[in-house]
Scaffold this active site. Sequence first.
Site, short mmCIF file in Angstrom:
data_model
loop_
_atom_site.label_atom_id
_atom_site.label_comp_id
_atom_site.label_asym_id
_atom_site.label_seq_id
_atom_site.Cartn_x
_atom_site.Cartn_y
_atom_site.Cartn_z
CD GLU A 1 -2.91 -0.74 -5.78
OE1 GLU A 1 -1.53 0.41 -5.64
OE2 GLU A 1 -2.80 -0.65 -5.93
CG HIS B 1 0.16 11.39 -5.69
ND1 HIS B 1 -1.24 11.07 -5.75
CD2 HIS B 1 0.84 12.41 -6.07
CE1 HIS B 1 -1.40 11.80 -4.28
NE2 HIS B 1 -0.13 13.28 -5.20
#
Length: 615
Positions: A408, A414
């Site tokens: 996660e 990201h």
Amino acid sequence: MEFNFIPNLLHSTQTATATLPTREQIEEKYKWNLKDIYESDDKWDKDFEWTNKNLIRFSDFKGKLSSSPSVLYACLMLDEEIGIKLEKLSLYAMLAKDSDMRVSRYHAMDDRIKNLYARALSESSFIKPEILSIEENQLRKWIEENQELKIFEHYFDDILREKPHTLDSDKESILALSSEIAQVPYNTYSIFTNADMKFPFIKDEFGSDIQMSHGRYYAAMYSKDRAYRERAFKAYLTPYKEYVNSLNSLFTGNLKANIFYAKVRKYNSAREAALSKNNIPVSVYDNLVETVNQNFAPMYRWAKLKKELLGVEKLHPYDIYVTLFDQKYERKYNYDEAVELVLNALEIMGDDYHNSLRKAFNERWIDVYETVGKRSGAYSSGTTYGVHPYVMLNWTDLLNDVFTLAHEMGHNMHSYYTGLTQPFHYANYSIFLAEVASTFNESLLLDYLIKNSNSKEEKLHLLERYLNNITSTFYRQVMFAEFEQTVYEKTEKGEALTPEELCNLYSSLFQKYWGPSMFVDDEESFTWSRVPHFFYNFYVFQYATGMAASETLAHKVKTEGKPAIDSYITFLKAGSSDYPINVLRKAGVDMNSPEPVLSVTKKMNSILDELENLL
């Protein structure tokens, strides 16, 4: 206008205790801080009202976008302003609702923002058709002559690419208004399976009475007590079996909604429509499924070895995750220990990435523990422009949780880098790219743990973990992808999908992917009804393509050092500024080739070799 949300429910686990704690019993540092979005519900209400009132401003631009570049730009800026508000409103409502799904206020807020978002889509639905009505050479000239529009060049290219599937403004408005109705199957499914569905009580491995739950089921699948695993397996799937007709109706309703939109937009199939959004060729999907179907040997080899080491006559679905080795070498990890492990494993990525991770851990971006009413599973919230991303966990002290955290946080970083780097209209990324970042982190974590293992036994556990990761993130997701492709194709041909047919299809695929060593229990055939990802419209195949790409990128980082790290950070910052296939190609991975897919099957064989040599 786009709406960004990246759901991810893999690797969810939970401790088997008699009762769950309430949210108030959890220390603040382990709960996400929603004040980073809005200081209070009242502030949310004010932004909601502002957005509601300002939707009327779209009418000032309707029918006028072709008049001048300045008008076009002003309309895009309004769309951005509204979009930023909607994303913040939606994020707050979603996280608040998921914190305790029994609280009706946040369900109401979530419903309100969905209604508002549907209205916004309707009010702004003229934008793309009007842009398409501008003669392409004229639009290109405006882009070249106006610096303000230049940044939208890829945005315009993407709209022009979809011209054959874009309707006139009135029809687009109708489709936008219908979007809320199309969400009913999934919304109902989510509420029913997370809040209303009741699981039976069973005896745990210590003889205590516990009520089965989503998290407890996953934790039970790691228990060395096989009889307990079987009890948990059958108890967990009992309500899915009991309510299979209702779940079937929700499932097929979602299929039909997606098929409807695909037909209206003149796609050849719902699959083509789903992949077209990010310009992913259908051939990439086909290549994945076909290549894996030709390479079941590592899975069959792993199943056979599991069966032998467990010493069982038949391998069952509830035997998939339990360790084959002595549990005294299977450590428990509290959350704080896991944070340090993830930080150490990702130190290879350099100071910038490492400091960003610490920021997320220290500033309450993460909701850690399972509590009464909290949504099951784990996810990253994705990019919300102007707000850091959030992560939801349901921590149970298993090694699997450590990998979930790394996974996660790959999504989280990201989203963080993309949000920092890209303008609003590129500040998101496709799921096709998202699962690269998450499995990349898992790969580096596993390498770190193996290198720092203190014994043969610990190394065996970690190699086993790697094999289970390939099984669940790669082969299992391809199996889901093949199931999804088949049910859509049957529905598109007009075939009715009964619960019996869905169960038979799922069971046969499960048997095919696991091979002759596996015995498929009747309960397993109902698993299709408990996979929320099937409501996400051709989502799951991207876990497998993501893992294939991440294996390539992780290898580059480990062997090439700083140039590969810089290239990877550039990949994280790219957002949707280019098509995902191109973003990956620039990072050094060609997903049109079977080679990245084969790299995972070859890796599995090499890990099996290493494991067998240690036995």
